[in-house]
Scaffold this motif. Sequence first.
Motif, PDB file in Angstrom:
ATOM      1  N   PRO A 219       8.210  46.002  15.153  1.00 55.87           N
ATOM      2  CA  PRO A 219       8.364  44.677  15.775  1.00 55.87           C
ATOM      3  C   PRO A 219       9.631  43.943  15.362  1.00 55.87           C
ATOM      4  N   ALA A 220      10.067  44.103  14.124  1.00 51.00           N
ATOM      5  CA  ALA A 220      11.273  43.407  13.673  1.00 51.00           C
ATOM      6  C   ALA A 220      12.526  43.908  14.382  1.00 51.00           C
ATOM      7  N   ASN A 221      12.454  45.105  14.967  1.00 50.89           N
ATOM      8  CA  ASN A 221      13.601  45.656  15.696  1.00 50.89           C
ATOM      9  C   ASN A 221      13.529  45.391  17.196  1.00 50.89           C
ATOM     10  N   PHE A 222      12.423  44.839  17.678  1.00 48.16           N
ATOM     11  CA  PHE A 222      12.248  44.631  19.117  1.00 48.16           C
ATOM     12  C   PHE A 222      13.316  43.689  19.661  1.00 48.16           C
ATOM     13  N   THR A 223      13.607  43.872  20.952  1.00 52.77           N
ATOM     14  CA  THR A 223      14.391  42.896  21.691  1.00 52.77           C
ATOM     15  C   THR A 223      13.434  42.026  22.507  1.00 52.77           C
ATOM     16  N   LEU A 224      13.967  40.989  23.127  1.00 54.46           N
ATOM     17  CA  LEU A 224      13.110  39.988  23.767  1.00 54.46           C
ATOM     18  C   LEU A 224      12.242  40.538  24.898  1.00 54.46           C
ATOM     19  N   PRO A 225      12.767  41.338  25.847  1.00 51.64           N
ATOM     20  CA  PRO A 225      11.880  41.835  26.913  1.00 51.64           C
ATOM     21  C   PRO A 225      10.691  42.616  26.371  1.00 51.64           C
ATOM     22  N   GLN A 226      10.906  43.406  25.322  1.00 48.75           N
ATOM     23  CA  GLN A 226       9.810  44.139  24.712  1.00 48.75           C
ATOM     24  C   GLN A 226       8.877  43.203  23.958  1.00 48.75           C
ATOM     25  N   ALA A 227       9.435  42.202  23.292  1.00 45.34           N
ATOM     26  CA  ALA A 227       8.618  41.265  22.517  1.00 45.34           C
ATOM     27  C   ALA A 227       7.696  40.445  23.414  1.00 45.34           C
ATOM     28  N   LEU A 228       8.146  40.147  24.624  1.00 46.61           N
ATOM     29  CA  LEU A 228       7.337  39.312  25.521  1.00 46.61           C
ATOM     30  C   LEU A 228       6.017  39.984  25.890  1.00 46.61           C
ATOM     31  N   THR A 229       5.964  41.291  25.825  1.00 45.48           N
ATOM     32  CA  THR A 229       4.730  42.000  26.192  1.00 45.48           C
ATOM     33  C   THR A 229       3.711  42.013  25.067  1.00 45.48           C
ATOM     34  N   GLN A 230       4.085  41.528  23.886  1.00 45.40           N
ATOM     35  CA  GLN A 230       3.219  41.631  22.718  1.00 45.40           C
ATOM     36  C   GLN A 230       2.377  40.380  22.479  1.00 45.40           C
ATOM     37  N   PHE A 231       2.571  39.347  23.279  1.00 46.18           N
ATOM     38  CA  PHE A 231       1.823  38.105  23.084  1.00 46.18           C
ATOM     39  C   PHE A 231       0.493  38.189  23.834  1.00 46.18           C
ATOM     40  N   VAL A 232      -0.466  38.872  23.225  1.00 52.13           N
ATOM     41  CA  VAL A 232      -1.798  39.029  23.795  1.00 52.13           C
ATOM     42  C   VAL A 232      -2.832  38.684  22.731  1.00 52.13           C
ATOM     43  N   ASP A 233      -4.044  38.357  23.181  1.00 56.50           N
ATOM     44  CA  ASP A 233      -5.098  38.023  22.233  1.00 56.50           C
ATOM     45  C   ASP A 233      -5.769  39.293  21.716  1.00 56.50           C
ATOM     46  N   ALA A 234      -6.859  39.113  20.962  1.00 60.32           N
ATOM     47  CA  ALA A 234      -7.545  40.252  20.339  1.00 60.32           C
ATOM     48  C   ALA A 234      -8.156  41.200  21.365  1.00 60.32           C
ATOM     49  N   TYR A 235      -8.384  40.722  22.589  1.00 62.62           N
ATOM     50  CA  TYR A 235      -8.979  41.556  23.630  1.00 62.62           C
ATOM     51  C   TYR A 235      -7.935  42.109  24.605  1.00 62.62           C
ATOM     52  N   GLY A 236      -6.665  41.887  24.307  1.00 69.09           N
ATOM     53  CA  GLY A 236      -5.605  42.383  25.175  1.00 69.09           C
ATOM     54  C   GLY A 236      -5.283  41.470  26.336  1.00 69.09           C
ATOM     55  N   GLY A 237      -5.897  40.293  26.380  1.00 70.64           N
ATOM     56  CA  GLY A 237      -5.621  39.344  27.453  1.00 70.64           C
ATOM     57  C   GLY A 237      -4.366  38.539  27.168  1.00 70.64           C
ATOM     58  N   PRO A 238      -3.738  38.014  28.203  1.00 68.81           N
ATOM     59  CA  PRO A 238      -2.496  37.256  28.007  1.00 68.81           C
ATOM     60  C   PRO A 238      -2.745  35.897  27.373  1.00 68.81           C
ATOM     61  N   MET A 239      -1.862  35.502  26.470  1.00 73.11           N
ATOM     62  CA  MET A 239      -1.863  34.157  25.888  1.00 73.11           C
ATOM     63  C   MET A 239      -0.855  33.346  26.699  1.00 73.11           C
ATOM     64  N   TRP A 240      -1.351  32.684  27.748  1.00 71.56           N
ATOM     65  CA  TRP A 240      -0.465  32.127  28.749  1.00 71.56           C
ATOM     66  C   TRP A 240       0.518  31.106  28.188  1.00 71.56           C
ATOM     67  N   ASP A 241       0.056  30.199  27.365  1.00 74.00           N
ATOM     68  CA  ASP A 241       0.957  29.175  26.859  1.00 74.00           C
ATOM     69  C   ASP A 241       2.027  29.778  25.950  1.00 74.00           C
ATOM     70  N   VAL A 242       1.641  30.760  25.139  1.00 76.97           N
ATOM     71  CA  VAL A 242       2.598  31.402  24.242  1.00 76.97           C
ATOM     72  C   VAL A 242       3.579  32.260  25.037  1.00 76.97           C
ATOM     73  N   GLN A 243       3.084  33.014  26.008  1.00 78.36           N
ATOM     74  CA  GLN A 243       3.962  33.849  26.821  1.00 78.36           C
ATOM     75  C   GLN A 243       4.974  33.013  27.591  1.00 78.36           C
ATOM     76  N   LEU A 244       4.502  31.917  28.170  1.00 77.39           N
ATOM     77  CA  LEU A 244       5.413  31.067  28.936  1.00 77.39           C
ATOM     78  C   LEU A 244       6.424  30.379  28.033  1.00 77.39           C
ATOM     79  N   SER A 245       6.028  30.021  26.822  1.00 83.01           N
ATOM     80  CA  SER A 245       6.973  29.423  25.877  1.00 83.01           C
ATOM     81  C   SER A 245       8.053  30.431  25.494  1.00 83.01           C
TER      82      SER A 245
END
Length: 276
Positions: A219-245
């Motif tokens: 994760p420390a080596n990720f770039t932004l497009p890859q990092a944006l896909t990692q903002f999910v909750d414990a069930y794999g659902g999107p964290m909308w406010d965090v993703q949009l931020s």
Amino acid sequence: MSVRAKTALYGLLCLMAVPFVFPTWWMVTSSVKPVSEILSWPPSPVPTTFSLDGYREVFEIQPFAQQYFNSAYIALVVTVGTMAVSALAGYAFARIRFPGANPLFLFVLTGLLIPSEVTIVPLFQMFNTWGMIDTHWPLILVPILGAPSVLATFIMRQFFLALPDELEEAGRLDGLGRFAIFWRIALPLARPALGAVAIFTFLHSWNLYLEPIVFLTTPANFTLPQALTQFVDAYGGPMWDVQLSAASMTAIPVLIVFVIAQRQFIEGLAHTGLKG
């Protein structure tokens, strides 16, 4: 054109811009809304409840600042490297006469016809052999020496073809060699084309997605497009406010740069033409 006609034209243009502007506006405004308001229907164009929790959690869930720095420095290095390679190659193909120049240039252009998905497996095997997996070297070397640089070389070649021969002849009379003519005469005149190359190269590197998910695992080596896909909750659902931020912080600087530099970008493409 009369004032009434201008007003009608500007009104029509503003109306046509709504489908392009509204998604960005909704992304930015929704990044400061709670999740319940983001999912409400009909969507609200402005937040009724202001919250910066999404921006705070972006930096708590992942090393987002490091990932932001990764994308920034990689895009900068790729942009500078591509400008250097394409300027030198474009000048050579345009101004230096050598056997097989045109067939070689056509062969180089075939790099634009090969999708990146076709070459990703052999590239992975090559960089794995060199011990460069989970490093940023593949994200730097592939764009500089790959298809983005080919397109940049084409743009620079077309620009240098349009330079008058008298400029080089004057340089030779002053005792300048080939590289001095390139560095002191041709390159300064190519600033519009270099500006166009810089903008589309930076945007391509900033938005690169396939190569990071193939070559990077930490994760420390990720770039932004890859990092944006990692903002999910414990069930794999999107964290909308965090993703949009996170998406807002990723997109807004690029939009600002493009709006500021779009005139030079268009001017650079116009100067290249299709001569030769």
